[in-house]
Design a protein around this motif. Structure first.
Motif, mmCIF file in Angstrom:
data_model
loop_
_atom_site.group_PDB
_atom_site.id
_atom_site.type_symbol
_atom_site.label_atom_id
_atom_site.label_comp_id
_atom_site.label_asym_id
_atom_site.label_seq_id
_atom_site.Cartn_x
_atom_site.Cartn_y
_atom_site.Cartn_z
ATOM 1 N N GLU A 1 0.715 -0.788 -0.365
ATOM 2 C CA GLU A 1 0.147 0.067 0.027
ATOM 3 C C GLU A 1 0.612 1.061 0.050
ATOM 4 N N GLN A 2 2.310 1.403 -0.509
ATOM 5 C CA GLN A 2 2.670 2.366 -0.004
ATOM 6 C C GLN A 2 2.840 3.359 1.101
ATOM 7 N N THR A 3 2.432 2.735 2.349
ATOM 8 C CA THR A 3 2.221 3.395 2.928
ATOM 9 C C THR A 3 3.064 3.030 4.915
ATOM 10 N N PRO A 4 4.235 4.563 4.814
ATOM 11 C CA PRO A 4 4.635 3.591 6.091
ATOM 12 C C PRO A 4 4.050 4.316 7.228
ATOM 13 N N THR A 5 4.398 2.907 8.119
ATOM 14 C CA THR A 5 3.548 2.326 8.754
ATOM 15 C C THR A 5 4.100 2.149 9.790
ATOM 16 N N ALA A 6 3.997 1.853 10.885
ATOM 17 C CA ALA A 6 5.507 1.721 12.379
ATOM 18 C C ALA A 6 3.959 0.889 13.230
ATOM 19 N N PHE A 7 4.311 -0.880 13.787
ATOM 20 C CA PHE A 7 4.046 -1.405 14.514
ATOM 21 C C PHE A 7 4.070 -1.630 16.362
ATOM 22 N N ASN A 8 3.836 -2.141 17.373
ATOM 23 C CA ASN A 8 4.412 -2.432 18.251
ATOM 24 C C ASN A 8 3.401 -3.341 19.204
ATOM 25 N N LEU A 9 3.798 -4.663 19.304
ATOM 26 C CA LEU A 9 3.004 -5.618 19.368
ATOM 27 C C LEU A 9 3.424 -6.255 21.275
ATOM 28 N N SER A 10 2.585 -6.030 21.826
ATOM 29 C CA SER A 10 3.348 -6.737 23.143
ATOM 30 C C SER A 10 2.329 -7.644 24.435
ATOM 31 N N VAL A 11 2.859 -8.869 25.055
ATOM 32 C CA VAL A 11 2.285 -9.721 25.667
ATOM 33 C C VAL A 11 3.172 -9.972 26.593
ATOM 34 N N GLN A 12 2.639 -9.659 27.739
ATOM 35 C CA GLN A 12 3.779 -9.606 29.184
ATOM 36 C C GLN A 12 2.990 -10.327 29.709
ATOM 37 N N PHE A 13 4.047 -11.935 30.179
ATOM 38 C CA PHE A 13 2.866 -12.981 30.960
ATOM 39 C C PHE A 13 4.545 -12.651 32.467
ATOM 40 N N ASP A 14 3.130 -13.463 34.131
ATOM 41 C CA ASP A 14 3.890 -13.408 35.016
ATOM 42 C C ASP A 14 4.982 -14.376 35.404
ATOM 43 N N ALA A 15 5.064 -14.624 36.138
ATOM 44 C CA ALA A 15 5.695 -15.760 36.829
ATOM 45 C C ALA A 15 5.221 -17.400 36.279
ATOM 46 N N ALA A 16 3.829 -16.918 36.402
ATOM 47 C CA ALA A 16 3.371 -18.415 36.385
ATOM 48 C C ALA A 16 3.063 -18.856 35.486
ATOM 49 N N GLY A 17 3.778 -17.784 34.311
ATOM 50 C CA GLY A 17 3.310 -17.937 32.933
ATOM 51 C C GLY A 17 1.515 -17.353 32.490
ATOM 52 N N ARG A 18 1.449 -16.451 33.426
ATOM 53 C CA ARG A 18 -0.569 -15.784 33.204
ATOM 54 C C ARG A 18 -0.213 -15.059 32.274
ATOM 55 N N ILE A 19 -1.029 -14.328 30.984
ATOM 56 C CA ILE A 19 -0.980 -13.056 30.571
ATOM 57 C C ILE A 19 -1.414 -12.198 31.738
ATOM 58 N N SER A 20 -0.819 -11.621 31.539
ATOM 59 C CA SER A 20 -1.071 -10.086 32.901
ATOM 60 C C SER A 20 -1.399 -8.851 32.286
ATOM 61 N N GLY A 21 -0.200 -8.650 31.052
ATOM 62 C CA GLY A 21 -1.225 -7.446 30.197
ATOM 63 C C GLY A 21 -0.530 -7.586 29.127
ATOM 64 N N ALA A 22 -1.622 -7.282 28.080
ATOM 65 C CA ALA A 22 -0.904 -6.357 26.810
ATOM 66 C C ALA A 22 -2.215 -6.109 26.114
ATOM 67 N N PRO B 1 8.271 1.746 26.077
ATOM 68 C CA PRO B 1 8.437 0.899 27.145
ATOM 69 C C PRO B 1 7.345 -0.867 26.491
ATOM 70 N N SER B 2 7.710 -1.213 27.519
ATOM 71 C CA SER B 2 6.317 -2.828 26.864
ATOM 72 C C SER B 2 5.293 -2.181 27.246
ATOM 73 N N LEU B 3 4.149 -2.110 25.873
ATOM 74 C CA LEU B 3 3.296 -2.154 26.311
ATOM 75 C C LEU B 3 2.041 -3.289 27.171
ATOM 76 N N GLY B 4 2.886 -4.221 27.705
ATOM 77 C CA GLY B 4 2.178 -5.267 27.706
ATOM 78 C C GLY B 4 2.416 -5.130 29.678
ATOM 79 N N ARG B 5 3.649 -4.682 29.844
ATOM 80 C CA ARG B 5 4.059 -3.956 31.596
ATOM 81 C C ARG B 5 3.295 -3.092 31.797
ATOM 82 N N LEU B 6 3.085 -2.031 30.986
ATOM 83 C CA LEU B 6 2.077 -1.191 31.440
ATOM 84 C C LEU B 6 1.001 -1.421 31.175
#
Length: 335
Positions: free
Chosen positions: A192-213, A240-245
């Protein structure tokens, strides 16, 4: 420091008139400790914004609840949740740019163990989809959460069904990076000739659970100055990490105003975001009733009963007893 889980660059009811249609079997959270954490977080949602006096546009999604629901329904491990979660976040961001009845489908066919994915998002923020292989065999301890080895190379397709358009628009690019963020950013440049930037983030806690995304994208509008585009790219990479935020109870608006203050951000809209599928037992009943005479004869005679149907988009299951199958077959044969 950026989280190892980040990628940067780029039972539910739905009311129909006066009746209520039961759609999708949404699995509850069984972990009470994790449920308490999720209850403290802001609701999922998408904030749509402009930068640089309208020369750049973007969106940020808080999708922690959505990805937890996705993981429970599809019964995914950590790496599977990370990869499909990136797909959900990215597709929801793309869908946020569509009008009310639009929808977008992200499809990946690849050489890696996941084999690909298919994710659909509506302009209303409803997201569903699946991995083509949802059980990844990991024989050695992971040294990083690089998704590249699990995705490999292949083809990425983006299909938009636009409001008032009879035919969908589909674009394709090669999967070169094994990173949904980078490969989708590359799609926009190549297709599409359109400059685009992405940031994707999934944060897991110590038990492997998704704590933020969460996820974010910024896109240049024709006429944007080079220095504005370059500064926006730098700010996306410095996020910064979006998942952590989001795990720490920040909101999407917080992220936009703090990270992009130099580009005069303006929030111009909000949308919901949720794991939602419109499948139902009624829809699968219509599918069974529409089978051929030979297929129905075999199903009535041999079962096995109950007949179990599975929606691949959300992994909901619907069972049909022998009596129900007989009734559907009779409906099919009725002149």
């Amino acid at each position: 420091m950026k989280s190892a889980f980040d990628q940067s660059y780029s039972l539910t009811m739905k009311r129909q008139s006066n009746s209520v249609l039961i759609v999708m079997n949404l699995q509850p959270e069984q972990d009470t400790e994790h449920a308490r954490h999720l209850d403290t977080l802001a609701s999922d949602g998408i904030d749509i914004f402009l930068l640089a006096r309208g020369n750049l546009r973007g969106a940020v999604i808080h999708g922690t609840h959505m990805l937890n629901a996705m993981r429970r329904n599809h019964q995914l491990g950590i790496m599977e949740s990370l990869i499909l979660g990136h797909g959900y976040l990215a597709t929801a961001l793309v869908g946020s740019q569509l009008k009310e009845h639009g929808r977008v489908i992200l499809s990946i066919d690849c050489s890696g163990p996941v084999q690909g994915m298919n994710v659909e998002a509506t302009a209303r923020g409803e997201v569903r989809g699946y991995l083509k292989n949802s059980t990844i065999l990991i024989e050695e301890e992971l040294e990083s959460f690089d998704t590249g080895p699990f995705i490999g190379v292949g083809i990425l397709s983006l299909t938009r069904h636009l409001e008032r358009q009879k035919q969908p628009f589909t674009g394709q690019v090669l999967v070169e990076y094994g990173s949904i963020a980078r490969d989708l950013a590359n799609y926009y440049v190549q297709s599409e000739q359109t400059p685009t930037a992405f940031n994707l983030s999934v944060q897991f806690d110590a038990a492997g659970r998704i704590s933020g995304a969460g996820g974010l994208f910024v896109q240049a509008i024709p006429g944007a100055h080079d220095e504005e585009k370059e500064r926006a790219q730098e700010l996306v990479e410095e996020l910064p990490s979006l998942g952590r935020l989001f795990a720490d109870r920040h909101t999407g608006a917080d992220v936009v105003h703090r990270q992009f203050a130099a580009l005069e951000p303006e929030i111009v809209g909000t949308r919901e975001a949720s794991f939602f599928c419109a499948c139902s037992k009624e829809r699968f009943a219509r599918f069974i009733a529409g089978m051929s005479d030979q297929e129905l004869d075999d199903l009535e005679a041999n079962g096995p009963f109950p007949v179990t149907t599975v929606c691949h988009n959300c992994n909901s299951t619907y069972e049909f007893t022998k009596a129900e199958v007989h009734e559907l077959a009779a409906r099919h044969r009725k002149p």
